[in-house]
Write a protein that holds these residues in place. Sequence first.
Motif, PDB file in Angstrom:
ATOM      1  N   TRP A  60      51.220 -48.760  47.420  1.00 46.96           N
ATOM      2  CA  TRP A  60      52.147 -48.368  46.377  1.00 46.96           C
ATOM      3  C   TRP A  60      53.432 -47.846  47.001  1.00 46.96           C
ATOM      4  CZ3 TRP A  60      47.018 -46.444  46.002  1.00 46.96           C
ATOM      5  CH2 TRP A  60      46.261 -46.982  44.960  1.00 46.96           C
ATOM      6  N   PRO A  61      54.529 -47.923  46.269  1.00 46.21           N
ATOM      7  CA  PRO A  61      55.747 -47.229  46.724  1.00 46.21           C
ATOM      8  C   PRO A  61      55.485 -45.719  46.685  1.00 46.21           C
ATOM      9  CG  PRO A  61      56.241 -48.813  44.978  1.00 46.21           C
ATOM     10  CD  PRO A  61      54.745 -48.695  45.056  1.00 46.21           C
ATOM     11  N   ALA A  62      55.969 -45.014  47.659  1.00 46.24           N
ATOM     12  CA  ALA A  62      55.761 -43.559  47.708  1.00 46.24           C
ATOM     13  C   ALA A  62      56.420 -42.852  46.535  1.00 46.24           C
ATOM     14  CB  ALA A  62      56.275 -43.014  49.037  1.00 46.24           C
ATOM     15  N   ASP A  63      57.504 -43.425  46.004  1.00 50.80           N
ATOM     16  CA  ASP A  63      58.216 -42.806  44.883  1.00 50.80           C
ATOM     17  C   ASP A  63      57.362 -42.636  43.629  1.00 50.80           C
ATOM     18  OD1 ASP A  63      60.570 -42.508  46.304  1.00 50.80           O
ATOM     19  OD2 ASP A  63      61.450 -44.370  45.543  1.00 50.80           O
ATOM     20  N   VAL A  64      56.248 -43.350  43.548  1.00 50.94           N
ATOM     21  CA  VAL A  64      55.388 -43.294  42.369  1.00 50.94           C
ATOM     22  C   VAL A  64      54.677 -41.943  42.258  1.00 50.94           C
ATOM     23  CG1 VAL A  64      53.326 -44.343  41.325  1.00 50.94           C
ATOM     24  CG2 VAL A  64      55.054 -45.794  42.369  1.00 50.94           C
ATOM     25  N   PHE A  65      54.529 -41.225  43.382  1.00 50.16           N
ATOM     26  CA  PHE A  65      53.718 -40.013  43.405  1.00 50.16           C
ATOM     27  C   PHE A  65      54.546 -38.785  43.785  1.00 50.16           C
ATOM     28  CE2 PHE A  65      51.075 -43.644  44.513  1.00 50.16           C
ATOM     29  CZ  PHE A  65      50.105 -43.565  43.524  1.00 50.16           C
ATOM     30  N   PRO A  66      54.190 -37.624  43.230  1.00 49.38           N
ATOM     31  CA  PRO A  66      54.923 -36.402  43.573  1.00 49.38           C
ATOM     32  C   PRO A  66      54.598 -35.860  44.961  1.00 49.38           C
ATOM     33  CG  PRO A  66      53.141 -35.872  42.065  1.00 49.38           C
ATOM     34  CD  PRO A  66      53.169 -37.379  42.199  1.00 49.38           C
ATOM     35  N   ASP A  67      53.397 -36.203  45.469  1.00 53.57           N
ATOM     36  CA  ASP A  67      52.989 -35.709  46.787  1.00 53.57           C
ATOM     37  C   ASP A  67      51.817 -36.537  47.300  1.00 53.57           C
ATOM     38  OD1 ASP A  67      50.608 -34.657  45.540  1.00 53.57           O
ATOM     39  OD2 ASP A  67      51.683 -32.816  45.084  1.00 53.57           O
ATOM     40  N   LEU A  68      51.420 -36.288  48.534  1.00 51.13           N
ATOM     41  CA  LEU A  68      50.347 -37.061  49.157  1.00 51.13           C
ATOM     42  C   LEU A  68      49.006 -36.839  48.466  1.00 51.13           C
ATOM     43  CD1 LEU A  68      49.264 -38.957  51.299  1.00 51.13           C
ATOM     44  CD2 LEU A  68      49.135 -37.005  52.871  1.00 51.13           C
ATOM     45  N   ALA A  69      48.711 -35.614  48.086  1.00 53.76           N
ATOM     46  CA  ALA A  69      47.430 -35.339  47.425  1.00 53.76           C
ATOM     47  C   ALA A  69      47.293 -36.157  46.143  1.00 53.76           C
ATOM     48  CB  ALA A  69      47.297 -33.846  47.133  1.00 53.76           C
ATOM     49  N   ALA A  70      48.356 -36.280  45.379  1.00 51.54           N
ATOM     50  CA  ALA A  70      48.326 -37.069  44.140  1.00 51.54           C
ATOM     51  C   ALA A  70      48.089 -38.540  44.450  1.00 51.54           C
ATOM     52  CB  ALA A  70      49.620 -36.886  43.361  1.00 51.54           C
TER      53      ALA A  70
ATOM     54  N   MET B  52      31.496 -43.066  54.667  1.00 47.38           N
ATOM     55  CA  MET B  52      32.663 -43.873  54.373  1.00 47.38           C
ATOM     56  C   MET B  52      33.900 -43.168  54.930  1.00 47.38           C
ATOM     57  SD  MET B  52      33.997 -45.364  50.736  1.00 47.38           S
ATOM     58  CE  MET B  52      32.777 -46.660  50.724  1.00 47.38           C
ATOM     59  N   ILE B  53      34.814 -43.964  55.485  1.00 49.60           N
ATOM     60  CA  ILE B  53      36.023 -43.451  56.112  1.00 49.60           C
ATOM     61  C   ILE B  53      37.249 -43.972  55.359  1.00 49.60           C
ATOM     62  CG2 ILE B  53      37.360 -43.373  58.244  1.00 49.60           C
ATOM     63  CD1 ILE B  53      34.661 -44.148  59.658  1.00 49.60           C
ATOM     64  N   LEU B  54      38.136 -43.070  55.011  1.00 48.24           N
ATOM     65  CA  LEU B  54      39.404 -43.412  54.382  1.00 48.24           C
ATOM     66  C   LEU B  54      40.454 -43.537  55.474  1.00 48.24           C
ATOM     67  CD1 LEU B  54      41.424 -43.527  51.920  1.00 48.24           C
ATOM     68  CD2 LEU B  54      41.525 -41.027  52.128  1.00 48.24           C
ATOM     69  N   VAL B  55      41.253 -44.597  55.434  1.00 46.53           N
ATOM     70  CA  VAL B  55      42.380 -44.743  56.358  1.00 46.53           C
ATOM     71  C   VAL B  55      43.642 -44.919  55.530  1.00 46.53           C
ATOM     72  CG1 VAL B  55      41.009 -45.690  58.255  1.00 46.53           C
ATOM     73  CG2 VAL B  55      42.039 -47.248  56.609  1.00 46.53           C
ATOM     74  N   GLY B  56      44.753 -44.426  56.080  1.00 44.33           N
ATOM     75  CA  GLY B  56      45.991 -44.535  55.347  1.00 44.33           C
ATOM     76  C   GLY B  56      47.205 -44.563  56.246  1.00 44.33           C
ATOM     77  N   ASP B  57      48.236 -45.246  55.755  1.00 47.75           N
ATOM     78  CA  ASP B  57      49.544 -45.313  56.403  1.00 47.75           C
ATOM     79  C   ASP B  57      50.509 -44.666  55.419  1.00 47.75           C
ATOM     80  OD1 ASP B  57      51.930 -45.931  57.667  1.00 47.75           O
ATOM     81  OD2 ASP B  57      51.812 -48.070  57.259  1.00 47.75           O
ATOM     82  N   ILE B  58      50.983 -43.473  55.758  1.00 45.67           N
ATOM     83  CA  ILE B  58      51.810 -42.687  54.857  1.00 45.67           C
ATOM     84  C   ILE B  58      53.246 -42.758  55.347  1.00 45.67           C
ATOM     85  CG2 ILE B  58      52.086 -40.445  53.757  1.00 45.67           C
ATOM     86  CD1 ILE B  58      49.223 -41.840  53.504  1.00 45.67           C
ATOM     87  N   GLY B  59      54.021 -43.672  54.775  1.00 46.10           N
ATOM     88  CA  GLY B  59      55.401 -43.862  55.192  1.00 46.10           C
ATOM     89  C   GLY B  59      56.374 -43.183  54.254  1.00 46.10           C
ATOM     90  N   GLY B  60      57.625 -43.213  54.621  1.00 47.44           N
ATOM     91  CA  GLY B  60      58.662 -42.655  53.778  1.00 47.44           C
ATOM     92  C   GLY B  60      58.916 -43.499  52.544  1.00 47.44           C
ATOM     93  N   THR B  61      58.611 -44.801  52.620  1.00 43.95           N
ATOM     94  CA  THR B  61      58.861 -45.724  51.520  1.00 43.95           C
ATOM     95  C   THR B  61      57.574 -46.191  50.848  1.00 43.95           C
ATOM     96  OG1 THR B  61      60.825 -46.521  52.671  1.00 43.95           O
ATOM     97  CG2 THR B  61      59.977 -47.908  50.904  1.00 43.95           C
ATOM     98  N   ASN B  62      56.559 -46.538  51.645  1.00 51.97           N
ATOM     99  CA  ASN B  62      55.320 -47.097  51.104  1.00 51.97           C
ATOM    100  C   ASN B  62      54.089 -46.349  51.584  1.00 51.97           C
ATOM    101  OD1 ASN B  62      56.321 -49.557  49.669  1.00 51.97           O
ATOM    102  ND2 ASN B  62      57.140 -49.976  51.699  1.00 51.97           N
ATOM    103  N   LEU B  63      53.030 -46.451  50.785  1.00 51.62           N
ATOM    104  CA  LEU B  63      51.732 -45.855  51.098  1.00 51.62           C
ATOM    105  C   LEU B  63      50.700 -46.966  51.091  1.00 51.62           C
ATOM    106  CD1 LEU B  63      51.960 -42.964  48.486  1.00 51.62           C
ATOM    107  CD2 LEU B  63      52.653 -42.876  50.885  1.00 51.62           C
ATOM    108  N   ARG B  64      49.844 -46.975  52.097  1.00 51.64           N
ATOM    109  CA  ARG B  64      48.786 -47.986  52.174  1.00 51.64           C
ATOM    110  C   ARG B  64      47.466 -47.288  52.460  1.00 51.64           C
ATOM    111  NH1 ARG B  64      53.263 -49.456  54.813  1.00 51.64           N
ATOM    112  NH2 ARG B  64      54.338 -51.328  54.105  1.00 51.64           N
ATOM    113  N   PHE B  65      46.421 -47.672  51.721  1.00 50.97           N
ATOM    114  CA  PHE B  65      45.110 -47.057  51.875  1.00 50.97           C
ATOM    115  C   PHE B  65      44.027 -48.124  51.938  1.00 50.97           C
ATOM    116  CE2 PHE B  65      47.573 -44.056  49.189  1.00 50.97           C
ATOM    117  CZ  PHE B  65      47.647 -43.006  50.089  1.00 50.97           C
ATOM    118  N   ALA B  66      42.923 -47.781  52.567  1.00 48.67           N
ATOM    119  CA  ALA B  66      41.729 -48.628  52.600  1.00 48.67           C
ATOM    120  C   ALA B  66      40.557 -47.740  52.997  1.00 48.67           C
ATOM    121  CB  ALA B  66      41.893 -49.783  53.581  1.00 48.67           C
ATOM    122  N   VAL B  67      39.363 -48.280  52.891  1.00 51.61           N
ATOM    123  CA  VAL B  67      38.168 -47.578  53.348  1.00 51.61           C
ATOM    124  C   VAL B  67      37.354 -48.518  54.223  1.00 51.61           C
ATOM    125  CG1 VAL B  67      37.982 -45.914  51.457  1.00 51.61           C
ATOM    126  CG2 VAL B  67      36.927 -48.162  51.219  1.00 51.61           C
TER     127      VAL B  67
END
Length: 155
Positions: free
Chosen positions: A30-40, A1-16
């Motif tokens: 999700w809005p990026a503001d919801v999380f303290p960092d990318l790992a979270a 399984m492959i995880l893909v993501g778009d990590i923007g300054g405002t929004n985060l998008r994920f799929a597999v």
Amino acid sequence: MILVGDIGGTNLRFAVAETPSAPLQQRAAWPADVFPDLAAALSHYLEQTGAKPVRAALAVAGPVLEDRIELTNRPWTFSRAELAKGLGLSRLVLLNDFEALAEALPYLAEADSVPIGSAGRPTPAGRLAVIGPGTGLGIASSVETRTGWLALPGE
């Protein structure tokens, strides 16, 4: 399984996806503001979906040069190696978000692009660009070489 993501300054998008050419599944944003960092953010997505990827490809809004990545318009920094290890990935590909878009340009149909400059007349083949607003202004190009297309990030 492959995880893909778009990590923007405002929004985060994920799929597999099951394979690189398979349709995306379990999409989430999700809005990026919801999380303290990318790992979270990634941990939250994986917990919510139950996905267990072994590989990942993430497009990030910032330069991708060495192991340490720093987003341009979000105070997040992370280590490529530490992120891969923390998620249990055998492979993690990181690239600039607009570089990812430039990688796709050669595969678009002619009707999907708009020539600019030269009074709207197309320029010779072999040079394509993508420009777009987000949290910042993104730009990248794709040029045709003797061995294929090469995406060049502008960040």
